[in-house]
Design an enzyme around this catalytic site. Sequence first.
Site, mmCIF file in Angstrom:
data_model
loop_
_atom_site.group_PDB
_atom_site.id
_atom_site.type_symbol
_atom_site.label_atom_id
_atom_site.label_comp_id
_atom_site.label_asym_id
_atom_site.label_seq_id
_atom_site.Cartn_x
_atom_site.Cartn_y
_atom_site.Cartn_z
ATOM 1 N N CYS A 124 -23.362 3.729 8.386
ATOM 2 C CA CYS A 124 -23.814 4.984 8.993
ATOM 3 C C CYS A 124 -24.914 4.676 9.998
ATOM 4 O O CYS A 124 -25.338 3.523 10.152
ATOM 5 C CB CYS A 124 -24.314 5.971 7.937
ATOM 6 S SG CYS A 124 -25.832 5.458 7.120
ATOM 7 N N ASP B 123 6.075 -9.205 5.717
ATOM 8 C CA ASP B 123 4.678 -8.773 5.724
ATOM 9 C C ASP B 123 3.665 -9.894 5.829
ATOM 10 O O ASP B 123 2.489 -9.627 6.026
ATOM 11 C CB ASP B 123 4.379 -7.979 4.449
ATOM 12 C CG ASP B 123 4.230 -8.877 3.227
ATOM 13 O OD1 ASP B 123 5.045 -9.809 3.079
ATOM 14 O OD2 ASP B 123 3.295 -8.665 2.445
ATOM 15 N N ASP C 89 11.918 -10.088 3.176
ATOM 16 C CA ASP C 89 10.966 -10.876 2.396
ATOM 17 C C ASP C 89 10.827 -10.181 1.044
ATOM 18 O O ASP C 89 11.189 -9.011 0.894
ATOM 19 C CB ASP C 89 9.621 -10.937 3.127
ATOM 20 C CG ASP C 89 8.561 -11.669 2.331
ATOM 21 O OD1 ASP C 89 8.878 -12.757 1.816
ATOM 22 O OD2 ASP C 89 7.442 -11.147 2.197
ATOM 23 N N CYS D 191 -28.069 2.644 9.182
ATOM 24 C CA CYS D 191 -27.982 1.185 9.164
ATOM 25 C C CYS D 191 -28.559 0.593 10.459
ATOM 26 O O CYS D 191 -29.220 -0.444 10.439
ATOM 27 C CB CYS D 191 -26.537 0.731 8.994
ATOM 28 S SG CYS D 191 -25.785 1.172 7.417
#
Length: 802
Positions: A104, A696, A510, A107
């Site tokens: 945020c 993937d 896969d 920070c």
Amino acid sequence: MSSPLPCYHCGLPVPAGSRFEARVLEQTRAFCCPGCQAVAEAIVAGGLESYYRHRSDNAINPQALPKALPDELALYDRDEVQQGFVEHQGEVSETRLLIEGISCAACGWLIEKHLRGLPGVVDASLNLSNQRLQVRWSDSQIPLSQLLAELRRIGYAGHPWQEDDASARLAEENRKAMRQIGVAGLLWMQVMMAAMATWPEFNVDLSPELDKILRWTSLFLTTPIVFYCCGQFFRGALRDLRTRHLTMDVSVSLAIGGAYVAGIWSTITGVGELYFDAVGMFALFLLAGRYLERRARERTAAATAQLVSLLPPSCLRLSANGQSQRVLLRELAIGDRVLVPPGAQLPADGRIVAGQSSVDESLLTGEYLPLPRGEGDTVIAGTLNVEGPLTVEIEALGENTRLSSIVRLLERAQADKPRMAELADRVAQWFLLVVLAFAAMVGLIWWQIDPQRTFWIVLALLVATCPCALSLATPTALTTATGSLHKLGLLLTRGHVLEGLKQIDTVIFDKTGTLSEGRLTLERIETLRELDADACLALAATLEHGSEHPIARAFGHSSKGAEQLASEPGQGLEGVVDGRRLRIGQPAYVAALAGHPAPNIPGEHGQWLLLGDERGPLAWFVLGDQLRADAPALIAACRAEGWDILLLSGDSSPMVVEVARQLGIDDARGGLTPDAKLAVLEDLHAQGRRVLMLGDGVNDVPVLAGADISVAMGSATDLAKTSADAVLLSNRLGSLVEAFALARRTRRIIIENLTWATLYNGLVLPFAALGWVTPLWAALGMSASSLLVVLNALRLARVKNA
């Protein structure tokens, strides 16, 4: 039962019995781990605890940030390392860092305040939009390594930021393309209004002076479109003419240039119609189409750079007396020995000379379980050492590593991709050659009949045959289909998916992460003695507590860990829980604790682990990689298409055969390396097969790049996604079936658009050659043709959300 207290720093649950506390904002706060406690104490000690009052979101758990050892940070103090990203101006140095852990705006305040309070720091400024920190400091007072360490003390990780030349060039080209589209669109609208006012239908009350002003205004507004926005077309046409290789740039340049010259003549003489509005229209439509192509190329260009990022920036090199020193990768040489601690990546290909561990090779091979490795075994750069320290002798560096060979496979597969594009280019060359020859012939004929009309007739012919609608037919449909397919969870990254889907006859899947979930789950427990299943699970979870092995995640979370815990790579774990010595793992390893022979595994399916103590076995745990719920429906849809189905996996376990059995796939092959998968693909291509690939992992990248059509899962690695032709963002295989139907519909729309554009050009050609079509009507007809193509493509927007 009350819910656990959230950690005051990161918001994660605080484990029962945790004693990690600190005084923040005048109250005692609880923390989930010593990392959060240490960060909070550092923030309070620096007088910056107001951060907790102003933050709008919890901070990131510091243990989730990439680890950095003190000797690794010290490398950044070396002059040769700083050359690429640090500028020195006298005693003051300046650098830009990429910051991880920002959650945020507070920070940014915390980072800037903390660094500015350090002695020697001149200034610190954080850009929250791109999370880049610009720091100016005095090297003589504080080294860069201490600045990085201070960032970690307050819960953030900083990395040197260097702009990649290729990425910067592509980004600049994209910005320039957007500027050209914006300029062309804005000026075209103004030109259209000015040019229409000079048309006979509208200029009833137009005075000669105002007519002249409007003509010169149109010329003034069109000139930037021609020379700034359309410069790439003219440069491309000149290049094509030099190389005797005709493309659409030649026809586009002739049409735009001819219309522009005709407009200049009409402006100077005050006679004839203006064609500047046609110039703006052509430019806007063609630039938009090329921008879509550029965006697809940008995603592809980043693939190789992401693969190289698998390598660690440094490693521990061993000297002759066994002392370790952290060095950069470029300082390694063949024959050097490196120490690879648990949790570290292998810096290069080599052979283990001391130590025993398990190595996670899933990113490169697809084998989701770490494999046991000991003395004499070879290891691969970029893989992860899981359990014990290893001493590795370097055998291959740089371009000679297995990782680099995968990069070369990727580049080779991508180079073989555009066969359909080459065919289309050859057809386009012949089309343009015929049109240009026909225009020249018509010009010669009219020069003999009526020289004064020759230029206008040839211009009308070129405008009529300008491939405006042809160039819109595909990109407009693709743009609309991309949004519609996105609603179904499929993101297209290349247009040939829609054109080539009908030719597919073979599909390759896969296994891990594609047809299966890609994570081990506990399927059942078979008790063998007095303890029930829950008690056995609690003992196993305690043993596995803190283990980095993927198997440990299947047993859930335990609030405590075992004492005297020892790991035997490839065999299992041993430890003491509540005074009872236990082992979990391979049957022979566990049975040896009680001096019994190894029991037989009761079943064939799944992975069986044994839990036992000094008296004998306690329970069997059956682990499995669960199939995706919609995988059977996808396989059935592929069969309905008449496709042959192959299962190619890097996993060498019996689960490959089990998955194939459950889905009814006859051709299933396990234990395949990336080059072995690519060899299967090349063999299919040699047989004339058209292949669709769904995968993937990084090990799937060469096949994804080389397949005729490739789809990557949304959970895939970034490299797999950039190498694929489409990405299944939702990870729902069921939506892929619906997306294929829409893709076929999109292909039909594209064919309709191309057919109409071709018919229009073919029909208007003879009328333009006979002089029955003026350049104005040719431009209007082309605009109407383009509008029809766009409206037809917009039909693809009608789709229900998946």
